[in-house]
Design an enzyme around this catalytic site. Structure first.
Site, PDB file in Angstrom:
ATOM      1  N   GLU A   1     104.389  63.673  61.523  1.00 16.26           N
ATOM      2  CA  GLU A   1     104.193  63.231  62.896  1.00 16.26           C
ATOM      3  C   GLU A   1     104.108  61.702  62.837  1.00 16.26           C
ATOM      4  O   GLU A   1     103.660  61.135  61.823  1.00 16.26           O
ATOM      5  CB  GLU A   1     102.887  63.784  63.470  1.00 16.26           C
ATOM      6  CG  GLU A   1     102.922  65.278  63.701  1.00 16.26           C
ATOM      7  CD  GLU A   1     101.680  65.784  64.436  1.00 16.26           C
ATOM      8  OE1 GLU A   1     101.841  66.596  65.345  1.00 16.26           O
ATOM      9  OE2 GLU A   1     100.558  65.372  64.094  1.00 16.26           O
TER      10      GLU A   1
ATOM     11  N   PRO B   1     100.761  68.049  78.185  1.00 12.95           N
ATOM     12  CA  PRO B   1      99.296  68.111  78.221  1.00 12.95           C
ATOM     13  C   PRO B   1      98.763  67.952  76.808  1.00 12.95           C
ATOM     14  O   PRO B   1      99.324  68.521  75.869  1.00 12.95           O
ATOM     15  CB  PRO B   1      99.022  69.523  78.753  1.00 12.95           C
ATOM     16  CG  PRO B   1     100.225  70.326  78.368  1.00 12.95           C
ATOM     17  CD  PRO B   1     101.388  69.377  78.337  1.00 12.95           C
ATOM     18  N   SER B   2      97.698  67.182  76.633  1.00 15.70           N
ATOM     19  CA  SER B   2      97.081  67.044  75.313  1.00 15.70           C
ATOM     20  C   SER B   2      96.466  68.375  74.895  1.00 15.70           C
ATOM     21  O   SER B   2      95.981  69.139  75.734  1.00 15.70           O
ATOM     22  CB  SER B   2      95.994  65.977  75.380  1.00 15.70           C
ATOM     23  OG  SER B   2      95.079  66.153  74.314  1.00 15.70           O
ATOM     24  N   GLY B   3      96.460  68.632  73.585  1.00 14.02           N
ATOM     25  CA  GLY B   3      95.785  69.822  73.076  1.00 14.02           C
ATOM     26  C   GLY B   3      94.364  69.516  72.655  1.00 14.02           C
ATOM     27  O   GLY B   3      93.606  70.416  72.299  1.00 14.02           O
TER      28      GLY B   3
ATOM     29  N   ARG C   1      99.530  63.356  78.468  1.00 16.81           N
ATOM     30  CA  ARG C   1     100.023  62.161  77.782  1.00 16.81           C
ATOM     31  C   ARG C   1     101.453  61.840  78.218  1.00 16.81           C
ATOM     32  O   ARG C   1     102.278  62.736  78.364  1.00 16.81           O
ATOM     33  CB  ARG C   1     100.038  62.366  76.275  1.00 16.81           C
ATOM     34  CG  ARG C   1      98.675  62.621  75.690  1.00 16.81           C
ATOM     35  CD  ARG C   1      98.669  62.392  74.185  1.00 16.81           C
ATOM     36  NE  ARG C   1      97.486  62.983  73.571  1.00 16.81           N
ATOM     37  CZ  ARG C   1      96.264  62.462  73.616  1.00 16.81           C
ATOM     38  NH1 ARG C   1      96.057  61.319  74.238  1.00 16.81           N
ATOM     39  NH2 ARG C   1      95.248  63.075  73.047  1.00 16.81           N
TER      40      ARG C   1
ATOM     41  N   ASP D   1      88.981  62.319  58.156  1.00 17.65           N
ATOM     42  CA  ASP D   1      88.908  63.410  57.175  1.00 17.65           C
ATOM     43  C   ASP D   1      90.044  63.329  56.153  1.00 17.65           C
ATOM     44  O   ASP D   1      90.290  64.279  55.413  1.00 17.65           O
ATOM     45  CB  ASP D   1      88.859  64.782  57.853  1.00 17.65           C
ATOM     46  CG  ASP D   1      90.113  65.100  58.649  1.00 17.65           C
ATOM     47  OD1 ASP D   1      90.828  64.164  59.042  1.00 17.65           O
ATOM     48  OD2 ASP D   1      90.395  66.293  58.864  1.00 17.65           O
TER      49      ASP D   1
ATOM     50  N   ASN E   1     102.027  59.890  64.019  1.00 17.65           N
ATOM     51  CA  ASN E   1     100.639  59.462  63.821  1.00 17.65           C
ATOM     52  C   ASN E   1     100.168  59.509  62.367  1.00 17.65           C
ATOM     53  O   ASN E   1      99.029  59.193  62.071  1.00 17.65           O
ATOM     54  CB  ASN E   1      99.707  60.272  64.719  1.00 17.65           C
ATOM     55  CG  ASN E   1      99.687  61.755  64.383  1.00 17.65           C
ATOM     56  OD1 ASN E   1     100.067  62.154  63.289  1.00 17.65           O
ATOM     57  ND2 ASN E   1      99.249  62.585  65.329  1.00 17.65           N
TER      58      ASN E   1
ATOM     59  N   SER F   1      87.691  65.082  62.264  1.00 13.85           N
ATOM     60  CA  SER F   1      88.777  64.165  61.966  1.00 13.85           C
ATOM     61  C   SER F   1      88.520  62.746  62.476  1.00 13.85           C
ATOM     62  O   SER F   1      87.520  62.133  62.127  1.00 13.85           O
ATOM     63  CB  SER F   1      90.061  64.749  62.549  1.00 13.85           C
ATOM     64  OG  SER F   1      91.166  63.987  62.211  1.00 13.85           O
TER      65      SER F   1
HETATM   66  C1  16G Z   1      95.664  67.495  66.359  1.00 11.84           C
HETATM   67  C2  16G Z   1      96.732  67.891  65.375  1.00 11.84           C
HETATM   68  C3  16G Z   1      97.741  66.782  65.218  1.00 11.84           C
HETATM   69  C4  16G Z   1      98.300  66.368  66.539  1.00 11.84           C
HETATM   70  C5  16G Z   1      97.196  66.070  67.521  1.00 11.84           C
HETATM   71  C6  16G Z   1      97.777  65.911  68.894  1.00 11.84           C
HETATM   72  C7  16G Z   1      96.485  69.202  63.342  1.00 11.84           C
HETATM   73  C8  16G Z   1      95.781  69.330  62.049  1.00 11.84           C
HETATM   74  N1  16G Z   1      96.134  68.161  64.076  1.00 11.84           N
HETATM   75  O1  16G Z   1      94.901  66.440  65.856  1.00 11.84           O
HETATM   76  O2  16G Z   1      98.764  67.253  64.375  1.00 11.84           O
HETATM   77  O3  16G Z   1      99.123  65.244  66.407  1.00 11.84           O
HETATM   78  O4  16G Z   1      96.286  67.141  67.567  1.00 11.84           O
HETATM   79  O5  16G Z   1      96.771  65.696  69.815  1.00 11.84           O
HETATM   80  O6  16G Z   1      97.329  70.004  63.716  1.00 11.84           O
HETATM   81  P1  16G Z   1      97.033  65.831  71.366  1.00 11.84           P
HETATM   82  O7  16G Z   1      97.484  67.241  71.638  1.00 11.84           O
HETATM   83  O8  16G Z   1      95.752  65.471  71.989  1.00 11.84           O
HETATM   84  O9  16G Z   1      98.117  64.844  71.699  1.00 11.84           O
HETATM   85 MG    MG Z   2      92.460  64.241  60.459  1.00 11.26          MG
END
Ligand code: 16G
Ligand code: MG
Length: 548
Positions: free
Chosen positions: A376, A502-504, A510, A283, A378, A67
């Site tokens: 979202e 927590p970021s995923g 965050r 992407d 974003n 992405s």
């Molecule tokens: C991923 C997710 C997006 C989310 C982002 C959050 C999908 C396809 N993508 O890119 O939706 O906004 O993670 O990132 O689900 P973070 O957990 O680091 O804040």
């Molecule tokens: Mg993307």
């Protein structure tokens, strides 16, 4: 019920040795430095074959992409038969399989899945593959195909695609020949379907000025170029940042993420106050719009603004079509600007739900409405129409010419929107439809509401896994006591709101903050950042100087 050919597995697995790292299938699949991914992707191939067998040979999709991440990263995501994300419970299987320490452990784990999930290994398996423009994708596709070979799965490599195209094709293949047939299973079929619907939607309307489109030097560039002839003179687009021959430029100082987080135009795009601009991510499953005010101030029209525009338009159309039994709802995350939620609830009078971050959560919740608009902030998002809403839309006849026109628009809208997943191409056409039908400039669109100033701050901590949230990530329950301390600070700020999660996707926590003015917002964000950093000495590395 057969068992797996261990010799075959070992021979193939020997080509893809596992490094010492631990892997997690997270919100966006597996994603990391490309050179760590070989074994993970091989094993994801095995998992995809198991998933297809479990679903009686239905086609599973595999997208190799990272992405908006830098060029050196890559990743993999699996797509379920209707084009949706891999079912949540299988994410843990993906994680476990990728971390098996030996071939024996891998075989044991596969056998445990086969027995607990009642997978019939004699069933066929069908998997399709797409990848973005990253050079590392070629070898990773080969690793994935080796994984498929472990279970004799049949695969089709579609080469370079946008992520949403791969989702679309997966659904087309699984619905072919049924009343729910989604379209021709090819990039060409996708272009034809979207372009035909868009042309219906803007039929007879004065065309807008050209859109300037930043493709982040990613897959969106060649694919949108490929799409343009299908659109003909219905839409004029000037593509910038389309250099996919220099991989290091991918997402560099450009793309939806750069624009949204920095609230600034991408490098390589010259803007004047007359221009309407948009950015894809690497992407092409995210889009944000922007323009410049007369005094040259940069103005962002993010996912929240797109959700507001789309909800407003659909509500009006449903009314005009005389079928307002169809209820529209909007799904957001905690990152949605407070002003957007107010606008949706108080001006448009639509129900709004808030869910945890990640497309799959939004998508799932949106399916609860007749027409569910989800975005979202974003720029990830789309609109989903329930089967009953589609039935109403397709069976309505309309008792006046105006109603007939609105019904025709609603039908075309359900075709122009990629309902499998957020899709930057399709969202672009949705926005362009609305702006064309209304003859609106981005500035007019922007007037729906004024964003509250907001700020995102990252805090590097020793262990982000100790941060636990509830209430769609709006409240922390662990570490105990931190939420009370956050609340006490937020109370001191006008229109203050802040949450910590927590970021995923990154090893950070965050902080989001919004308040009545820019300076109060910045202060709030930096106070909370400092609080998190200091709490139980959680912070790692030097304490950022801006933290208060
Ligand atoms: C991923 C997710 C997006 C989310 C982002 C959050 C999908 C396809 N993508 O890119 O939706 O906004 O993670 O990132 O689900 P973070 O957990 O680091 O804040
Ligand atoms: Mg993307």
């Amino acid at each position: 019920m057969a068992s797996i050919n261990v010799e075959n597995l070992s021979a193939l697995s020997a080509k893809h040795p596992k490094p010492a790292n631990t892997f997690t299938y997270g919100t966006a699949g597996f994603r990391m430095k490309a050179d760590l991914l070989d074994s993970v992707i091989f094993r994801t191939g095995i998992l995809a074959a198991l998933r297809s067998k479990k679903l009686d040979g239905k086609v599973i999709g595999c997208m190799i992409t990272a992405s908006h991440n830098p060029a050196a990263d890559n990743g993999v995501k699996l797509v379920d038969p209707m084009g949706e994300m891999l079912e949540g419970s299988w994410e843990a299987h993906a994680t476990a399989l990728s971390n098996a320490q030996s071939d024996e452990q891998m075989v044991d784990y596969i056998h445990s899945m086969v027995s607990s999930l009642k997978i019939d290994l004699t069933k066929p398996a069908n998997v399709i593959i797409g990848r973005d423009t990253r050079p590392s994708g070629v070898d990773l596709v080969n690793a994935f195909v080796d994984g498929l070979k472990v279970l004799d799965a049949k695969s089709t490599d579609y080469g370079i695609l946008t992520t949403p195209q791969l989702h679309y094709i997966t659904r087309c293949l699984n619905t072919a020949g049924t009343p729910e047939a989604y379209g021709e299973p090819s990039a060409e079929g996708y272009y034809k379907k979207l372009a035909a619907a868009f042309k219906t939607l803007v039929d007879g309307k004065t065309r807008l000025s050209p859109l300037i489109l930043d493709c982040a030097n990613g897959v969106g560039a060649p694919k949108f170029q490929e799409f343009l002839p299908y659109l003909g003179d219905s839409l004029s687009v000037k593509i910038v940042n389309d250099d996919i021959d220099n991989p290091s430029k991918l997402n560099l100082n450009s793309g939806a993420d750069y624009v949204k987080t920095g609230q600034r135009a991408p490098v390589g795009l010259k803007m004047t106050p007359q221009d309407r601009c948009a950015s894809f991510d690497g992407d092409a499953d995210r889009i944000v719009y922007y323009y410049q005010d007369e005094d040259s101030t940069f103005k962002l029209l993010d996912g929240d603004k797109i959700a507001g525009l789309a909800a407003m338009f659909i509500i009006d159309l449903v009314k005009a079509a005389g079928i307002d039994s169809i209820k529209v709802g909007v799904v957001q995350t905690a990152y949605a600007n407070g002003a957007s939620t107010q606008y949706l609830r108080n001006t448009l009078n639509v129900p709004v739900s808030c869910v945890p971050t990640g497309v799959k959560h939004l998508h799932h919740e949106a399916l609860k409405y007749d027409v569910g608009v989800y975005f979202e902030a974003n720029g990830h998002g789309t609109v989903v129409f329930s089967p009953s809403a589609l039935k109403t839309i397709y069976s309505a006849e309309g008792s006046s010419p105006a109603q007939a026109v609105a019904i025709r628009s609603l039908r075309a809208l359900s075709e122009v929107i990629n309902q499998t997943v957020g899709d930057a191409f399709s969202d672009l056409l949705l926005v362009e439809t609305i702006l064309t039908q209304r003859q609106w400039t981005p500035k007019v669109w922007d007037q729906a509401y004024t964003d509250l100033p907001n700020r995102l701050v990252k805090v590097v901590v020793q262990d982000r896994s100790i941060f636990k949230t509830v209430d769609a990530e709006r409240k922390l329950v662990e570490p105990v006591g931190l939420q009370d301390a956050i609340d006490a600070i937020v109370l001191k700020f006008r229109d203050g709101r802040s949450f910590v999660r927590p970021s995923g996707t990154e090893d950070v926590v965050r902080v989001y903050a919004e308040a009545a003015t820019r300076s109060e917002t910045d202060e709030l964000a930096h106070r909370i950042g400092g609080l998190v950093f200091d709490f139980n000495s959680q912070g790692s590395g030097p304490r950022p100087r801006e933290f208060i």
